[in-house]
Design an enzyme around this catalytic site. Structure first.
Site, PDB file in Angstrom:
ATOM      1  N   LYS A 124       0.835  -1.210   0.000  1.00  0.00           N
ATOM      2  CA  LYS A 124       0.000   0.000   0.000  1.00  0.00           C
ATOM      3  C   LYS A 124       0.865   1.253   0.000  1.00  0.00           C
ATOM      4  O   LYS A 124       0.618   2.202  -0.740  1.00  0.00           O
ATOM      5  CB  LYS A 124      -0.949  -0.016   1.214  1.00  0.00           C
ATOM      6  CG  LYS A 124      -2.068  -1.044   1.063  1.00  0.00           C
ATOM      7  CD  LYS A 124      -2.857  -1.271   2.346  1.00  0.00           C
ATOM      8  CE  LYS A 124      -3.842  -2.425   2.137  1.00  0.00           C
ATOM      9  NZ  LYS A 124      -4.614  -2.798   3.324  1.00  0.00           N
TER      10      LYS A 124
ATOM     11  N   GLN B  44      -4.633  -1.381   9.581  1.00  0.00           N
ATOM     12  CA  GLN B  44      -4.618  -2.717   8.984  1.00  0.00           C
ATOM     13  C   GLN B  44      -5.254  -3.735   9.927  1.00  0.00           C
ATOM     14  O   GLN B  44      -4.956  -3.772  11.122  1.00  0.00           O
ATOM     15  CB  GLN B  44      -3.160  -3.112   8.657  1.00  0.00           C
ATOM     16  CG  GLN B  44      -3.019  -4.414   7.905  1.00  0.00           C
ATOM     17  CD  GLN B  44      -3.561  -4.371   6.477  1.00  0.00           C
ATOM     18  OE1 GLN B  44      -3.693  -3.304   5.876  1.00  0.00           O
ATOM     19  NE2 GLN B  44      -3.883  -5.517   5.937  1.00  0.00           N
TER      20      GLN B  44
ATOM     21  N   ASP C 113     -10.827   3.228   3.779  1.00  0.00           N
ATOM     22  CA  ASP C 113     -11.156   1.797   3.704  1.00  0.00           C
ATOM     23  C   ASP C 113     -12.664   1.598   3.508  1.00  0.00           C
ATOM     24  O   ASP C 113     -13.101   0.529   3.070  1.00  0.00           O
ATOM     25  CB  ASP C 113     -10.770   1.113   5.031  1.00  0.00           C
ATOM     26  CG  ASP C 113      -9.571   0.187   4.916  1.00  0.00           C
ATOM     27  OD1 ASP C 113      -9.288  -0.282   3.803  1.00  0.00           O
ATOM     28  OD2 ASP C 113      -8.951  -0.069   5.958  1.00  0.00           O
TER      29      ASP C 113
HETATM   30  N1  GUN Z   1      -6.762  -6.587   6.021  1.00  0.00           N
HETATM   31  C1  GUN Z   1      -6.939  -7.284   4.879  1.00  0.00           C
HETATM   32  N2  GUN Z   1      -7.473  -6.482   3.932  1.00  0.00           N
HETATM   33  C2  GUN Z   1      -7.630  -5.267   4.492  1.00  0.00           C
HETATM   34  C3  GUN Z   1      -8.113  -4.021   4.000  1.00  0.00           C
HETATM   35  O1  GUN Z   1      -8.534  -3.869   2.855  1.00  0.00           O
HETATM   36  N3  GUN Z   1      -8.084  -2.999   4.880  1.00  0.00           N
HETATM   37  C4  GUN Z   1      -7.648  -3.134   6.158  1.00  0.00           C
HETATM   38  N4  GUN Z   1      -7.679  -2.069   6.950  1.00  0.00           N
HETATM   39  N5  GUN Z   1      -7.188  -4.270   6.639  1.00  0.00           N
HETATM   40  C5  GUN Z   1      -7.179  -5.328   5.805  1.00  0.00           C
END
Ligand code: GUN
Length: 283
Positions: free
Chosen positions: A53, A97, A120
């Site tokens: 990311k 996350q 998100d």
């Molecule tokens: N863990 C796995 N996929 C995601 C996501 O898209 N966002 C977040 N915050 N955590 C994740």
């Protein structure tokens, strides 16, 4: 018939070029779109995700900060960090996350993020905005699926879409997005008695369960569009989706591969949401 493949890498590249252009335009106005990624603990998969990311941000000219904390971080301290990021004008998007360590209430942390920075799309305010058709942020994975349908010029009006899976992150928001585009939507899940009877009626199928071979060729209507959100490992340890790709490819009209399908789109839509957050903040 062999299905057309929808290439998530190629579409991502195109969308990320657009993001980079819009980021440049904002920078010319003195605003650099900024994303904060917060990682608690040392989950190996999460470490890879957050690295990807942050790198994607850098590649598209977005500012990003990665905050890493020990698994022992208290819930109160994490909430305080989120509050500080809410008040940081250089940060337009906040991503905590998941999963978080068991002693932290993940929902409480998500609700602490300002809805204006919830890139998100996991906040209840974002879910409510999606449900009511109000401006907000759409969760990145189903949003990416919608972009894939858009990329093939697919008109959902009057079509039957079947979503397999009912998670808050993919299945439920996916169904709402398809509904918003005037599809007739069925959500199937573990208690659905006859999944095949449902999927055989579908013009569009989204598989988002997290289990291999949930969808096989005998379950697909010829010409249907099949989007595979799954991320699993097969017996040889190779990445695979929820769909039996080789079989379904012979029946479907369009299909997304794993890897190289929905996966790259998720990060791309995170960039799009972050840019959108910065653009909204600049108005
Ligand atoms: N863990 C796995 N996929 C995601 C996501 O898209 N966002 C977040 N915050 N955590 C994740």
């Amino acid at each position: 018939m062999t299905a057309h493949t929808i290439d998530g890498n190629a579409l991502s590249k195109q969308l990320r070029t657009e993001v980079a252009g819009r980021a440049q335009a904002l920078k010319a106005k003195g605003i650099t779109p900024g994303l904060a990624v917060v990682l608690v603990g040392d989950n190996p998969a999460s470490q890879v995700y957050v690295r990807n990311k942050v790198k994607a941000c850098e590649d598209s000219g977005l500012h990003s900060v990665l905050e890493k904390y020990e698994a022992s971080l208290s819930e109160a301290d994490l909430l305080a960090r989120v509050e500080a990021l809410n008040n940081d004008p250089a940060i337009h998007g906040i991503l905590v996350q998941l999963p978080l360590p068991a002693h932290i209430d993940a929902q409480k942390v998500i609700e602490a993020i300002s809805p204006s920075k919830d890139v998100d799309g996991f906040h209840i305010a974002s879910a409510g905005a999606l449900m009511t058709g109000m401006p907000g942020f759409w969760p990145c994975t189903p949003y990416g699926c919608m972009k894939m349908l858009e990329s093939i010029g697919y008109d959902l009006r009057g079509k039957h879409a079947v979503v397999i899976g009912r998670s808050n992150i993919v299945g439920k928001p996916m169904a709402l997005m398809l509904l918003q585009k005037n599809a007739t939507v069925t959500i199937c899940h573990s208690a659905t008695p006859d999944l095949k009877a449902m999927t055989l009626q579908a013009d569009v199928i989204v598989a988002a369960v997290g289990k291999r071979n949930v969808l096989t060729a005998d379950m697909v209507k010829p010409g249907a569009v099949v989007l595979d959100v799954g991320m699993n490992r097969n017996d040889e340890g190779k990445l695979c989706g929820d769909v039996d790709f080789d079989g379904v490819k012979q029946v479907a009209g369009y299909i997304t591969p794993v890897p190289g399908g929905v996966g790259p789109m998720t990060i791309t839509m995170l960039l799009v949401n972050t840019l959108e957050a910065a653009e909204r903040a600049s108005k």
